[in-house]
Design a protein around this motif. Structure first.
Motif, PDB file in Angstrom:
ATOM      1  N   MET A 356       0.666  -1.207  -0.167  1.00  0.00           N
ATOM      2  CA  MET A 356       0.113  -0.081  -0.194  1.00  0.00           C
ATOM      3  C   MET A 356       0.817   1.261   0.049  1.00  0.00           C
ATOM      4  SD  MET A 356      -3.151  -0.594   2.458  1.00  0.00           S
ATOM      5  CE  MET A 356      -4.603  -1.868   1.952  1.00  0.00           C
ATOM      6  N   SER A 357       0.298   2.294  -0.680  1.00  0.00           N
ATOM      7  CA  SER A 357       0.768   3.695  -0.634  1.00  0.00           C
ATOM      8  C   SER A 357       0.444   4.250   0.759  1.00  0.00           C
ATOM      9  CB  SER A 357       0.321   4.491  -1.803  1.00  0.00           C
ATOM     10  OG  SER A 357      -1.223   4.776  -1.707  1.00  0.00           O
ATOM     11  N   ALA A 358       0.999   5.543   0.897  1.00  0.00           N
ATOM     12  CA  ALA A 358       0.515   6.385   2.172  1.00  0.00           C
ATOM     13  C   ALA A 358      -1.034   6.336   1.938  1.00  0.00           C
ATOM     14  CB  ALA A 358       1.204   7.660   2.247  1.00  0.00           C
ATOM     15  N   GLU A 359      -1.568   6.876   0.772  1.00  0.00           N
ATOM     16  CA  GLU A 359      -2.900   7.348   0.710  1.00  0.00           C
ATOM     17  C   GLU A 359      -3.945   5.969   1.118  1.00  0.00           C
ATOM     18  OE1 GLU A 359      -6.137   9.648  -2.258  1.00  0.00           O
ATOM     19  OE2 GLU A 359      -4.224   8.932  -3.039  1.00  0.00           O
ATOM     20  N   ALA A 360      -3.486   4.944   0.633  1.00  0.00           N
ATOM     21  CA  ALA A 360      -4.265   3.534   1.061  1.00  0.00           C
ATOM     22  C   ALA A 360      -4.143   3.375   2.443  1.00  0.00           C
ATOM     23  CB  ALA A 360      -3.689   2.356   0.282  1.00  0.00           C
ATOM     24  N   LEU A 361      -2.800   3.559   3.312  1.00  0.00           N
ATOM     25  CA  LEU A 361      -2.753   3.185   4.630  1.00  0.00           C
ATOM     26  C   LEU A 361      -3.661   4.279   5.428  1.00  0.00           C
ATOM     27  CD1 LEU A 361       1.313   2.861   5.127  1.00  0.00           C
ATOM     28  CD2 LEU A 361      -0.464   1.049   5.342  1.00  0.00           C
ATOM     29  N   VAL A 362      -3.951   5.450   4.975  1.00  0.00           N
ATOM     30  CA  VAL A 362      -4.835   6.348   5.615  1.00  0.00           C
ATOM     31  C   VAL A 362      -6.059   5.915   5.456  1.00  0.00           C
ATOM     32  CG1 VAL A 362      -5.806   8.746   5.402  1.00  0.00           C
ATOM     33  CG2 VAL A 362      -3.225   8.307   5.204  1.00  0.00           C
ATOM     34  N   ARG A 363      -6.591   5.184   4.400  1.00  0.00           N
ATOM     35  CA  ARG A 363      -7.932   4.621   4.253  1.00  0.00           C
ATOM     36  C   ARG A 363      -7.990   3.217   5.401  1.00  0.00           C
ATOM     37  NH1 ARG A 363      -7.264   5.760  -1.527  1.00  0.00           N
ATOM     38  NH2 ARG A 363      -6.554   3.307  -1.546  1.00  0.00           N
ATOM     39  N   GLU A 364      -7.035   2.764   5.564  1.00  0.00           N
ATOM     40  CA  GLU A 364      -6.954   1.691   6.449  1.00  0.00           C
ATOM     41  C   GLU A 364      -7.056   2.072   7.958  1.00  0.00           C
ATOM     42  OE1 GLU A 364      -7.397  -1.552   5.950  1.00  0.00           O
ATOM     43  OE2 GLU A 364      -7.723  -1.204   3.720  1.00  0.00           O
ATOM     44  N   ALA A 365      -6.482   2.999   8.290  1.00  0.00           N
ATOM     45  CA  ALA A 365      -6.294   3.785   9.440  1.00  0.00           C
ATOM     46  C   ALA A 365      -7.589   4.466   9.640  1.00  0.00           C
ATOM     47  CB  ALA A 365      -5.148   4.958   9.626  1.00  0.00           C
ATOM     48  N   ASP A 366      -8.352   4.816   8.647  1.00  0.00           N
ATOM     49  CA  ASP A 366      -9.714   5.678   8.850  1.00  0.00           C
ATOM     50  C   ASP A 366     -10.728   4.357   9.182  1.00  0.00           C
ATOM     51  OD1 ASP A 366      -9.828   8.266   8.386  1.00  0.00           O
ATOM     52  OD2 ASP A 366      -9.766   8.103   6.357  1.00  0.00           O
TER      53      ASP A 366
END
Length: 390
Positions: A356-366
């Motif tokens: 995952m990229s950083a943006e995809a990781l943010v979605r997981e954290a969301d």
């Protein structure tokens, strides 16, 4: 063949013309300010020509005496003005500039009156001019103008950084040196207008350099404003987008990269019941609590009204400990308009999602954050439907 001084005057005039061209092509100089530069260079050119013409007429028996008086009158009027015009470029209005203008105006009137009765110069039978009985007045005026120019440069220099002030002071020393050399040589070394012309060029260079520094500083300030959230002082949505672009691919992420998604619970309720100023206090309190928990090496972004993202580097054990610390920190917070702060937080680790990229990781954290938010509403028995948007 022209004599050496004539060659110097020609070069000075050419230099002043080139300066006018440079001013015309300088986009940083406002159109309404360009006339001041043109006036400066024109006055220096005209006064230099007046001095040159006076020297050319000196000792020529076929030249009318009245013409010699006229040219020397112009010389004695324009020469102090040529020095004072450098101060005019600074566009200052204070008692010193007012005094300078007053002295230059008084000198102009005095020279015109003195020209009628030979007070400044006398012309002998061979048409050579000599200093008159009132020449000392002109010397005093000249010295007063030099002093006021130095004062003007000194006052003006206070607005600059130290290195810029040194440059300004060096220019005025250069001008004074040119005048002193001419006077010390008894007028044999005509260095005053050479130094004034070169000083005008230096002033233009100084202005251009300072303008570039000022433009760079303005851009840096705008960049800071753009990258900083005005309400909380943390990084802005724009900064967040820039970081996502930087970490657009998984291989670009630092080792141990971790993302926290944090949201304020019941912000809408606070806005509706206590007003947006209370909501702003809550948002600021959230930013403060997050900043107290995460180290200075972490980057905290406000990505929305009540949404924050933290990008940092840590393992799972450390991330779980941070979540507990964040909850403890929020329990300690109390504002003037709002007494309690409740945050929901979730995190995602790059080590768990290596693709995952950083943006995809943010979605997981969301996802983890929204799960924590739902659990908080269940645990506290609050009706989340009445706080939609929180």
């Amino acid at each position: 063949m022209p004599d050496f001084y004539t060659c110097i005057i020609i070069l000075c005039l050419m230099a002043l013309f080139v300066l006018c061209v440079l001013v015309e092509g300088n986009g940083r100089i406002e159109k309404e300010d360009r006339w001041l530069y043109y006036l400066t260079y024109t006055l220096i050119a005209v006064s230099a020509l007046a001095e040159w013409v006076a020297i050319q007429l000196n000792g020529r028996p076929n030249v009318p005496v009245a013409l010699i008086y006229l040219v020397k009158c112009l010389d004695y009027i324009l020469t102090p003005m040529a020095g004072g015009i450098l101060v005019a470029q600074m566009k200052m209005r204070n008692r010193w500039t007012a005094l300078l203008v007053g002295i230059l105006a008084a000198n102009s009137v005095f020279q015109i009156i003195a020209a009628f009765f030979g007070g400044m110069i006398t012309v002998d039978e061979n048409h050579y001019y000599h200093h008159g009985p009132l020449y000392l007045v002109y010397i005093l005026v000249y010295l007063a103008v030099i002093v006021l120019v130095i004062v003007g440069f000194t006052v003006y220099g206070q607005a600059y950084k130290r290195q810029n002030r040194r440059a300004l002071y060096s220019i005025i020393v250069f001008v004074v040196l040119g005048v002193v050399l001419q006077e010390a040589s008894g007028g044999e070394a005509r260095t005053a207008y050479l130094s004034l012309t070169m000083a005008a060029a230096m002033m233009f260079i100084h202005y251009s350099g300072f303008s570039q520094q000022a433009a760079d500083a303005y851009l840096e300030q705008q960049e800071r404003l753009l990258m900083t959230d005005e309400l909380t002082g943390v990084l802005s949505r724009h900064a967040y987008s820039e970081t996502l672009n930087t970490y657009a691919k998984p291989e670009q992420l630092p080792v141990g990269f971790a993302v926290f998604a944090i949201d304020i619970n019941e912000l809408k309720k606070v806005n509706d019941s206590l007003g947006h100023s209370a909501g702003d206090e809550l948002i600021q309190g959230a930013a403060s609590a997050i900043g107290n928990v995460f180290s200075e090496h972490s980057r905290i972004y406000r990505t929305g009204g009540d949404e924050f993202v933290v990008m940092t580097q840590m393992n799972r054990e450390e991330a779980e400990a941070m979540s507990v610390l964040l909850e403890t920190e929020t329990q300690k917070w109390s504002g003037e308009k709002v007494k309690n702060l409740y945050l929901a937080a979730g995190f995602a680790l790059a080590s768990d999602y290596p693709e995952m990229s950083a943006e995809a990781l943010v979605r997981e954290a969301d996802k983890a954050m929204y799960a924590a938010k739902s659990q908080w509403y269940i645990r506290t028995g609050r009706d989340r439907r009445r706080n939609r948007g929180s």
